[in-house]
Design a protein around this motif. Structure first.
Motif, PDB file in Angstrom:
ATOM      1  N   ALA A  27       0.833  -1.209   0.000  1.00  0.00           N
ATOM      2  CA  ALA A  27       0.000   0.000   0.000  1.00  0.00           C
ATOM      3  C   ALA A  27       0.865   1.255   0.000  1.00  0.00           C
ATOM      4  N   SER A 118      -7.351  10.111   2.697  1.00  0.00           N
ATOM      5  CA  SER A 118      -7.071   8.676   2.732  1.00  0.00           C
ATOM      6  C   SER A 118      -5.678   8.398   3.283  1.00  0.00           C
ATOM      7  N   THR A 122      -4.646   6.583   6.828  1.00  0.00           N
ATOM      8  CA  THR A 122      -3.723   5.444   6.825  1.00  0.00           C
ATOM      9  C   THR A 122      -2.614   5.648   7.851  1.00  0.00           C
ATOM     10  N   LYS A 147      -8.498   2.214   8.796  1.00  0.00           N
ATOM     11  CA  LYS A 147      -8.124   1.658   7.494  1.00  0.00           C
ATOM     12  C   LYS A 147      -9.337   1.576   6.570  1.00  0.00           C
ATOM     13  N   SER A 150     -10.038   4.924   5.292  1.00  0.00           N
ATOM     14  CA  SER A 150      -9.059   5.267   4.263  1.00  0.00           C
ATOM     15  C   SER A 150      -9.448   4.671   2.914  1.00  0.00           C
ATOM     16  N   PHE A 151      -9.846   3.398   2.916  1.00  0.00           N
ATOM     17  CA  PHE A 151     -10.268   2.744   1.675  1.00  0.00           C
ATOM     18  C   PHE A 151     -11.530   3.396   1.111  1.00  0.00           C
ATOM     19  N   TYR A 152     -12.398   3.861   2.012  1.00  0.00           N
ATOM     20  CA  TYR A 152     -13.628   4.525   1.567  1.00  0.00           C
ATOM     21  C   TYR A 152     -13.300   5.788   0.768  1.00  0.00           C
ATOM     22  N   ILE A 154     -10.511   6.396  -0.800  1.00  0.00           N
ATOM     23  CA  ILE A 154      -9.909   5.979  -2.066  1.00  0.00           C
ATOM     24  C   ILE A 154     -11.006   5.628  -3.065  1.00  0.00           C
ATOM     25  N   TYR A 155     -12.010   4.901  -2.582  1.00  0.00           N
ATOM     26  CA  TYR A 155     -13.142   4.542  -3.442  1.00  0.00           C
ATOM     27  C   TYR A 155     -13.848   5.792  -3.954  1.00  0.00           C
TER      28      TYR A 155
END
Length: 215
Positions: A27, A118, A122, A147, A150-152, A154-155
């Protein structure tokens, strides 16, 4: 394998943390490489192949060669190696924020904010993971929630924006060039009209087609 990755224990918890370290390292590489690969001409197949090779080597170091350092001891917590690696990651990640911000003109402002958010989440996640002792501890839970957040982002930044506003992403650079050209033309027009000396524009045949007020 499933039990080894999911159930706690001296060995299982350690394997779990090793796999997590593998994911984290990839990552971090992705965050750092993203500003360079964005709009680059590198073929996606080449990037995917590099990721596949790196992943295979790291997985082999855990499950085949067994040379990956110990990361977790049940009842004691993270090993010094794991803690140091988490701190190093937390120190490196701000560099990705700097690289993204350095190329901010290439991103939609909303997308830029979500990417920075994001990375910041992280960092918080990695720091939270350094405090836990039990696989069921609060700090681990907090780290996972950060985490997920963070992915949310990025999405939201890359997937949703790319689907809902594809032309904004594809033609952002063209739009910026057009705006820069319009500003340049406006500066020239004002300089031409407000000049203290007479100025004129002629075509290729030598005919006047524009003069300022001083002529």
């Amino acid at each position: 394998m499933r039990r080894g990755l999911c159930f706690p224990g001296k060995t299982h918890g350690n394997i779990n943390m090793k796999v997590k370290s593998l994911i984290n390292e990839k990552a971090i590489l992705s965050f750092l490489a993203f500003p360079y690969f964005f709009r680059s001409r590198v073929k996606p197949g080449f990037i995917f192949s590099c990721y596949a090779v790196v992943t295979a080597i790291l997985l082999g170091s855990i499950f085949y060669w067994g040379v990956f350092p110990v990361c977790f001891v049940e009842g004691t917590g993270l090993t010094p190696f794991k803690k140091i690696s988490e701190y190093v990651i937390s120190l490196i990640l701000p560099g990705s924020i700097f690289l993204i911000y350095k190329r901010r003109r290439e991103f939609d402002p909303g997308v830029l904010r979500m990417l920075v958010a994001s990375v910041a989440l992280t960092i918080g996640s990695e720091l939270a993971f350094t405090f836990y002792i039990s696989v069921y501890g609060f700090s681990k839970m907090a780290g996972h929630f950060l985490k997920i957040a963070s992915f949310y982002f990025i999405y939201k930044a890359l997937v949703e924006a790319g689907l809902q506003k594809p032309y904004d992403l594809l033609f952002r650079e063209l739009k910026q060039n057009k705006e820069a050209l319009e500003k340049s033309e406006e500066r020239f027009r004002l300089s031409f009209e407000k000049a203290n000396i007479g100025m004129c524009l002629v075509d290729l045949n030598g005919h006047l087609f524009k003069v300022n007020d001083q002529m």
